[in-house]
Write a protein that holds these residues in place. Structure first.
Motif, short mmCIF file in Angstrom:
data_model
loop_
_atom_site.label_atom_id
_atom_site.label_comp_id
_atom_site.label_asym_id
_atom_site.label_seq_id
_atom_site.Cartn_x
_atom_site.Cartn_y
_atom_site.Cartn_z
N GLU A 33 37.65 24.39 41.00
CA GLU A 33 37.92 23.18 41.78
C GLU A 33 36.64 22.47 42.23
O GLU A 33 36.49 21.27 42.00
N PRO A 34 35.67 23.16 42.85
CA PRO A 34 34.46 22.43 43.22
C PRO A 34 33.68 21.96 42.00
O PRO A 34 33.04 20.91 42.03
N LEU A 35 33.75 22.69 40.91
CA LEU A 35 33.09 22.27 39.68
C LEU A 35 33.70 20.97 39.18
O LEU A 35 32.99 20.01 38.87
N PHE A 36 35.03 20.89 39.14
CA PHE A 36 35.71 19.67 38.71
C PHE A 36 35.35 18.50 39.62
O PHE A 36 35.00 17.42 39.15
N ARG A 37 35.45 18.72 40.93
CA ARG A 37 35.14 17.63 41.87
C ARG A 37 33.71 17.15 41.70
O ARG A 37 33.44 15.95 41.67
N ALA A 38 32.79 18.09 41.61
CA ALA A 38 31.37 17.72 41.48
C ALA A 38 31.12 16.95 40.19
O ALA A 38 30.39 15.97 40.18
N GLU A 39 31.71 17.39 39.09
CA GLU A 39 31.53 16.69 37.81
C GLU A 39 32.04 15.26 37.89
O GLU A 39 31.36 14.32 37.43
N GLN A 40 33.21 15.07 38.48
CA GLN A 40 33.79 13.72 38.56
C GLN A 40 32.96 12.82 39.48
O GLN A 40 32.66 11.67 39.13
N VAL A 41 32.61 13.33 40.63
CA VAL A 41 31.83 12.54 41.59
C VAL A 41 30.46 12.21 41.01
O VAL A 41 30.00 11.06 41.07
N PHE A 42 29.81 13.19 40.43
CA PHE A 42 28.48 12.98 39.87
C PHE A 42 28.51 11.95 38.74
O PHE A 42 27.64 11.09 38.65
N ALA A 43 29.53 12.03 37.89
CA ALA A 43 29.66 11.06 36.79
C ALA A 43 29.77 9.65 37.35
O ALA A 43 29.15 8.71 36.83
N GLU A 44 30.54 9.47 38.40
CA GLU A 44 30.68 8.14 39.02
C GLU A 44 29.36 7.66 39.62
O GLU A 44 28.99 6.50 39.47
N LEU A 45 28.67 8.55 40.32
CA LEU A 45 27.39 8.16 40.92
C LEU A 45 26.38 7.77 39.84
O LEU A 45 25.65 6.78 39.98
N MET A 46 26.33 8.54 38.76
CA MET A 46 25.42 8.22 37.66
C MET A 46 25.79 6.89 37.00
O MET A 46 24.93 6.05 36.75
N ASN A 47 27.07 6.72 36.70
CA ASN A 47 27.50 5.47 36.07
C ASN A 47 27.20 4.27 36.95
O ASN A 47 26.75 3.23 36.47
N ASN A 48 27.45 4.39 38.23
CA ASN A 48 27.14 3.29 39.15
C ASN A 48 25.66 2.98 39.16
O ASN A 48 25.26 1.81 39.16
N ALA A 49 24.84 4.02 39.18
CA ALA A 49 23.38 3.80 39.21
C ALA A 49 22.92 3.05 37.96
O ALA A 49 22.08 2.16 38.05
N ILE A 50 23.48 3.40 36.82
CA ILE A 50 23.06 2.77 35.57
C ILE A 50 23.65 1.36 35.43
O ILE A 50 22.96 0.44 35.00
N ARG A 51 24.90 1.19 35.81
CA ARG A 51 25.58 -0.10 35.61
C ARG A 51 25.28 -1.14 36.68
O ARG A 51 25.31 -2.34 36.41
N HIS A 52 25.04 -0.70 37.91
CA HIS A 52 24.97 -1.65 39.02
C HIS A 52 23.61 -1.69 39.72
O HIS A 52 23.53 -2.12 40.87
#
Length: 155
Positions: A33-52
């Motif tokens: 569960e924490p692995l899943f949450r961390a992967e999803q959250v981290f992916a969003e933070l990375m995508n936001n950093a690159i896109r915005h």
């Protein structure tokens, strides 16, 4: 425990960063569960950093940091800043075109925030995980944070 790495500011880096994070978290023997949450959250933070941010421009980059405390993961993503307003989560609705990813971050993490330091912006997210001493209460969001989450995560 903490580790950090930098990535170039292009779309493929988000996937590379997620693989890096997954490897680090698996070596820390966290549950699914924490692995899943961390992967999803981290992916969003990375995508936001690159896109915005300016990180997505030629020569841009993103710096990622993971801190693992006794019962709390802290994810940090630093980008090259932006001239637009601060990121904020938005719920779906008519006329809402972006911000849904941060709604996901808000839902899957105990808390998240941003800090701007000169030309750089860092987005933080904290995800609690169960230990023998501190179970995670049911539910998500800030009302689901156990008392131990307030403890500072080491540098």
């Amino acid at each position: 425990m903490g580790c950090e790495v930098s990535f170039p500011g292009h779309a493929a880096s988000a996937q590379e960063a997620r693989h890096w994070l997954t490897g680090e978290l698996r070596s820390a023997a966290l549950g699914p569960e924490p692995l899943f949450r961390a992967e999803q959250v981290f992916a969003e933070l990375m995508n936001n950093a690159i896109r915005h941010s300016r990180s997505g421009l030629p020569g841009g980059g993103v710096h990622a940091r993971l801190r693992i405390g006794a019962s709390l993961l802290r994810l940090e993503v630093t980008d090259d800043g932006s001239d637009v307003s601060e990121p904020r989560a938005r719920r779906s609705g008519p006329g809402v075109e972006s911000g849904h990813g941060l709604f996901l971050v808000e839902t899957l993490s105990a808390r998240w925030w941003t800090r701007t330091d000169g030309a750089h912006r860092t987005m933080y997210a904290e995800i609690p995980y169960a230990t023998a001493d501190v179970p995670i209460p049911s539910g998500t969001g800030t009302d689901a944070v156990p008392q131990a989450v307030g403890q500072e995560v080491g540098p």
